[in-house]
Design an enzyme around this catalytic site. Structure first.
Site, PDB file in Angstrom:
ATOM      1  N   ARG A  69       0.862  -1.184   0.000  1.00  0.00           N
ATOM      2  CA  ARG A  69       0.000   0.000   0.000  1.00  0.00           C
ATOM      3  C   ARG A  69       0.895   1.229   0.000  1.00  0.00           C
ATOM      4  O   ARG A  69       1.910   1.275   0.711  1.00  0.00           O
ATOM      5  CB  ARG A  69      -0.932   0.030   1.220  1.00  0.00           C
ATOM      6  CG  ARG A  69      -2.118  -0.905   1.131  1.00  0.00           C
ATOM      7  CD  ARG A  69      -3.108  -0.496   0.026  1.00  0.00           C
ATOM      8  NE  ARG A  69      -4.237  -1.419  -0.074  1.00  0.00           N
ATOM      9  CZ  ARG A  69      -4.324  -2.463  -0.900  1.00  0.00           C
ATOM     10  NH1 ARG A  69      -3.306  -2.741  -1.705  1.00  0.00           N
ATOM     11  NH2 ARG A  69      -5.405  -3.219  -0.932  1.00  0.00           N
ATOM     12  N   ASP A 128       4.731  -0.387  -6.822  1.00  0.00           N
ATOM     13  CA  ASP A 128       3.483  -0.737  -7.506  1.00  0.00           C
ATOM     14  C   ASP A 128       2.328   0.066  -6.917  1.00  0.00           C
ATOM     15  O   ASP A 128       1.208   0.002  -7.416  1.00  0.00           O
ATOM     16  CB  ASP A 128       3.197  -2.245  -7.358  1.00  0.00           C
ATOM     17  CG  ASP A 128       1.978  -2.677  -8.173  1.00  0.00           C
ATOM     18  OD1 ASP A 128       1.929  -2.334  -9.376  1.00  0.00           O
ATOM     19  OD2 ASP A 128       1.068  -3.321  -7.607  1.00  0.00           O
ATOM     20  N   HIS A 178      -0.342  -0.185  -9.608  1.00  0.00           N
ATOM     21  CA  HIS A 178      -1.107  -1.141  -8.800  1.00  0.00           C
ATOM     22  C   HIS A 178      -1.563  -2.319  -9.670  1.00  0.00           C
ATOM     23  O   HIS A 178      -2.745  -2.668  -9.716  1.00  0.00           O
ATOM     24  CB  HIS A 178      -2.304  -0.444  -8.140  1.00  0.00           C
ATOM     25  CG  HIS A 178      -2.709  -1.101  -6.851  1.00  0.00           C
ATOM     26  ND1 HIS A 178      -3.009  -0.386  -5.717  1.00  0.00           N
ATOM     27  CD2 HIS A 178      -2.870  -2.406  -6.510  1.00  0.00           C
ATOM     28  CE1 HIS A 178      -3.336  -1.217  -4.736  1.00  0.00           C
ATOM     29  NE2 HIS A 178      -3.253  -2.459  -5.209  1.00  0.00           N
ATOM     30  N   GLU A 202      -2.072   7.521  -5.039  1.00  0.00           N
ATOM     31  CA  GLU A 202      -2.350   6.855  -6.311  1.00  0.00           C
ATOM     32  C   GLU A 202      -3.788   7.011  -6.778  1.00  0.00           C
ATOM     33  O   GLU A 202      -4.066   6.967  -7.974  1.00  0.00           O
ATOM     34  CB  GLU A 202      -2.007   5.361  -6.224  1.00  0.00           C
ATOM     35  CG  GLU A 202      -2.936   4.553  -5.320  1.00  0.00           C
ATOM     36  CD  GLU A 202      -2.580   3.065  -5.299  1.00  0.00           C
ATOM     37  OE1 GLU A 202      -1.389   2.746  -5.145  1.00  0.00           O
ATOM     38  OE2 GLU A 202      -3.501   2.247  -5.445  1.00  0.00           O
TER      39      GLU A 202
END
Ligand code: NAI
Length: 341
Positions: free
Chosen positions: A233, A257, A294, A262
């Protein structure tokens, strides 16, 4: 059973349509995210189906309850975007606790190898018929030390992958699983992990305790040139502190990622726009930073498992038979319900 499906993407639909049709659940797909502004789209549905960047805060929950909606079905494992405390006793919240730990762990290793062997640079060079090797020197993973924070389902798979590469593993977990300890895997205090790891990979959930676990203070303790991997996260990492540490060469590379902010960008095409997040833009501009949006979960196997568990969760709640994948806030901590609701 009619479900309003928010933040829908083309890759979501095949598995959800096939399984929904087979089991009697009809999905209406909305491209927009669930927010306070879009929640009224759910009027008339039995439940909503949401993903990692949808908002399930107090205001959204109250509006869903007011519209007599019984269920929020998360099609993901993490639930940091849900006010579980406020939802408790008002609306059912279900999630998919596991769908493919391999998908995420393998993506983490893919990012690590891409970064340290400069594959992202080589791909661009050779497409331009530039076969020079200058600036491409990497390092062996064999014999290096990886620090793994969070040794649950994904962390364990990642540890096994690292063992396959001949790496030494230092692990940290709030609730250690001593059964994985062996000659090459050892639980250590967090500071020890920071001080001795060549690579650090985050596989714990985002909680008040883990918020900014990678910050200026922890980076200070790390080895010079440490590689930071975050497939968990975004807010586990203080992105500004990371950026400063990359600029000062303290951090050797970062593979992200996920990113704290985000939800403003990920899953959307911003290629024709000006990105006004200076930290994200600067991170992406760095030759030793790799950002994916993500996508660690995104394999065929994971998508099918997500759809299957979500459809079963929806049926379980709306038919009254229940599901163990319901979030419960009893005792003041959100956890999967073992039918105590
Ligand atoms: P899990 O629940 O199996 O494992 C999480 C581990 O973290 C547990 O062993 C738990 O004891 C540990 N933990 C809890 N609090 C901690 C703390 N304060 N410090 C250290 N460890 C702590 O979860 P799983 O399936 O392994 O997923 C891990 C995370 O990966 C999820 O929380 C989610 O945020 C992220 N994720 C990311 C995806 C992506 O596409 N990038 C997809 C799926 C999950």
């Amino acid at each position: 059973m009619k479900i309003a499906f928010f933040d829908a993407k083309p890759y979501d639909k095949p598995a959800f349509d096939a399984l929904g049709e087979k089991k009697g659940v009809k999905f209406k797909y909305f491209e927009t995210k669930l927010t306070e502004d879009t929640v009224s789209l759910a009027k008339g549905y039995d439940g909503v189906c949401v993903f990692v960047n949808d908002t399930v805060n107090e205001a959204v929950i109250d509006k869903l309850v007011e519209m007599d909606i019984k269920l929020v079905a998360l099609r993901c494992a993490g639930f940091n975007n849900v006010d579980a405390k406020h939802a408790y006793g008002k609306i059912h919240i279900v999630r998919v606790p596991a769908y493919s730990p391999y998908a995420v762990a393998e993506h983490a290793m893919a990012m690590l190898l891409t970064s340290i062997r400069r594959i992202h640079k080589a791909y661009i060079r050779t497409r331009d018929f530039n076969f020079s090797l200058s600036g491409m020197t990497g390092f062996d993973l064999y014999g290096k030390t990886v620090g793994v924070i969070g040794t649950g389902k994904i962390g364990k798979v990642f540890i096994n992958i690292c063992k396959g590469f001949g790496m030494k593993v230092l692990a940290y977990d709030k609730y250690p699983d001593r059964s994985i300890e062996c000659e090459t895997v050892q639980y250590v205090p967090l500071d020890f992990l920071f001080e001795h790891s060549d690579v650090i990979s985050l596989h714990c959930p985002l909680t008040e305790e883990t918020y900014h676990v990678i910050d200026e203070r922890s980076i200070e303790k790390c080895k010079r040139g440490v590689v930071i991997l975050n497939t968990s996260r975004g807010a586990l990492v203080d992105a500004e502190a990371l950026l400063n540490a990359i600029k000062s060469r303290k951090v050797g590379a970062a593979c992200l990622d996920v990113y704290e902010e985000e939800s403003d960008f990920f899953f959307e095409d911003f290629s024709g726009h000006i990105v006004d997040d200076d930290i994200l833009a600067r991170l992406i501009s760095m030759p030793n930073v790799i950002v994916t949006s993500h996508q660690a979960f995104l394999t065929e196997e994971a998508l099918y498992n997500i759809a299957e568990t979500t459809v079963d969760n929806i049926i379980g709640i709306l038919s009254g038979t229940g599901t163990e994948n319901e979030l419960c806030y009893r005792n003041g901590n959100a956890h999967d319900c073992k039918k105590c609701f």
